[in-house]
Design an enzyme around this catalytic site. Structure first.
Site, PDB file in Angstrom:
ATOM      1  N   GLY A 118     -27.331 -28.472  41.194  1.00 44.70           N
ATOM      2  CA  GLY A 118     -26.845 -29.827  41.056  1.00 44.70           C
ATOM      3  C   GLY A 118     -25.647 -30.186  41.909  1.00 44.70           C
TER       4      GLY A 118
ATOM      5  CG  ASN B 163     -35.896 -36.731  47.274  1.00 45.68           C
ATOM      6  OD1 ASN B 163     -35.282 -36.009  46.508  1.00 45.68           O
ATOM      7  ND2 ASN B 163     -36.658 -36.262  48.250  1.00 45.68           N
TER       8      ASN B 163
ATOM      9  CG  HIS C  64     -36.688 -33.891  52.753  1.00 43.97           C
ATOM     10  ND1 HIS C  64     -37.456 -33.034  51.989  1.00 43.97           N
ATOM     11  CD2 HIS C  64     -36.980 -33.607  54.046  1.00 43.97           C
ATOM     12  CE1 HIS C  64     -38.180 -32.285  52.787  1.00 43.97           C
ATOM     13  NE2 HIS C  64     -37.927 -32.603  54.036  1.00 43.97           N
TER      14      HIS C  64
ATOM     15  CG  ASP D  80     -40.385 -34.892  51.115  1.00 48.61           C
ATOM     16  OD1 ASP D  80     -40.749 -33.710  51.274  1.00 48.61           O
ATOM     17  OD2 ASP D  80     -39.709 -35.289  50.146  1.00 48.61           O
TER      18      ASP D  80
ATOM     19  CD  GLU E 107     -28.716 -31.585  51.266  1.00 51.11           C
ATOM     20  OE1 GLU E 107     -28.843 -31.700  50.041  1.00 51.11           O
ATOM     21  OE2 GLU E 107     -29.252 -30.669  51.909  1.00 51.11           O
TER      22      GLU E 107
HETATM   23  C1  GRF Z   1     -30.629 -28.118  48.461  1.00 57.27           C
HETATM   24  O1  GRF Z   1     -31.332 -27.244  49.308  1.00 57.27           O
HETATM   25  C2  GRF Z   1     -30.713 -29.494  49.022  1.00 57.27           C
HETATM   26  O2  GRF Z   1     -30.899 -29.445  50.419  1.00 57.27           O
HETATM   27  C3  GRF Z   1     -31.918 -30.082  48.379  1.00 57.27           C
HETATM   28  O3  GRF Z   1     -32.048 -29.455  47.103  1.00 57.27           O
HETATM   29  C4  GRF Z   1     -31.379 -28.178  47.147  1.00 57.27           C
HETATM   30  C5  GRF Z   1     -30.467 -27.979  45.970  1.00 57.27           C
HETATM   31  O4  GRF Z   1     -29.601 -29.062  45.904  1.00 57.27           O
HETATM   32  N1  GRF Z   1     -31.721 -31.496  48.228  1.00 57.27           N
HETATM   33  P1  GRF Z   1     -28.527 -29.172  44.680  1.00 57.27           P
HETATM   34  O5  GRF Z   1     -27.388 -28.234  45.012  1.00 57.27           O
HETATM   35  O6  GRF Z   1     -29.249 -28.744  43.412  1.00 57.27           O
HETATM   36  O7  GRF Z   1     -28.103 -30.595  44.701  1.00 57.27           O
END
Ligand code: GRF
Length: 196
Positions: A11, A107, A109, A145, A174
């Site tokens: 998360g 979302n 990605h 996606d 991200e």
């Molecule tokens: C990460 O690899 C991210 O790139 C993708 O989901 C994975 C876990 O993300 N979106 P998070 O740390 O659980 O947000």
């Protein structure tokens, strides 16, 4: 805007969104963090921040996606979200579920879509010899996606990169991109945000 966030693991993207929503003058507030894995570490991190959580284990439902989604919908609808954010959510959602939130489900990605939809995006970029990689926030549509792109962030691929070192570099972006896109999306701005 009431925002529900769906996670499957640590998360970190959820935390980045929640932290940003905690800043002043933000159009959104987090109303639920839900997961398909009761053991998802992100659930405890959300609870520690006082955010209601829900977990619906997808495994007992086997291949019955509709039944799993009906169970997952319960706490989601109870939270009355205006926007749904998938953040490291690792289950494919059926078109029926998506239709309920079409136009208000985002979302993130870990690739520069439309390149590398699906899994193992960093290894695929390395195998292709790409010199840059990155992440994309997009609206969720029935096609995996492939919804309208709302934002992207780019990182260089460096000599000696592995999937893990590249993933770590992308993950930092991200955590910048998703909060910035959610703010704009909640204000009705859909011109794609392109971060260097
Ligand atoms: C990460 O690899 C991210 O790139 C993708 O989901 C994975 C876990 O993300 N979106 P998070 O740390 O659980 O947000």
């Amino acid at each position: 805007k009431r925002v529900a966030i769906l996670i499957s693991g640590g998360g970190s993207n959820m935390l980045a969104l929640v932290r940003d929503m905690g800043q002043g003058a933000h159009p959104c507030t987090p109303v639920l963090v839900a997961s398909n894995d009761p053991a998802a570490a992100g659930l405890a991190r959300a609870s520690a921040l006082g955010i209601p959580t829900a977990a619906v284990d997808h495994r007992p439902f086997g291949r019955d996606r509709a039944a799993f989604e009906a169970a997952l919908l319960e706490p989601i609808l109870a939270a009355r979200p205006d926007i749904l954010c998938l953040a490291g959510f690792m289950r494919i959602l059926t078109p029926a579920f998506i239709r309920r939130f079409e136009g208000r489900m985002l979302n993130i990605h870990p690739s520069l879509l439309p390149k590398y939809p699906g899994l193992h995006t960093h290894q695929r970029a390395l195998d292709a010899g790409d010199t840059e990689a990155g992440c994309t926030v997009h609206e969720v549509t029935a096609e995996l996606d492939a919804g309208p792109i709302l934002g992207q962030a780019r990182v260089p691929v460096l000599p000696g990169d592995t999937a893990d070192t590249l993933a770590a570099r992308v993950l930092v972006q991200e955590h910048r991109l998703y909060p910035a896109v959610l703010r704009r999306f909640a204000l009705g701005e859909t011109v794609p945000l392109m971060l260097a």
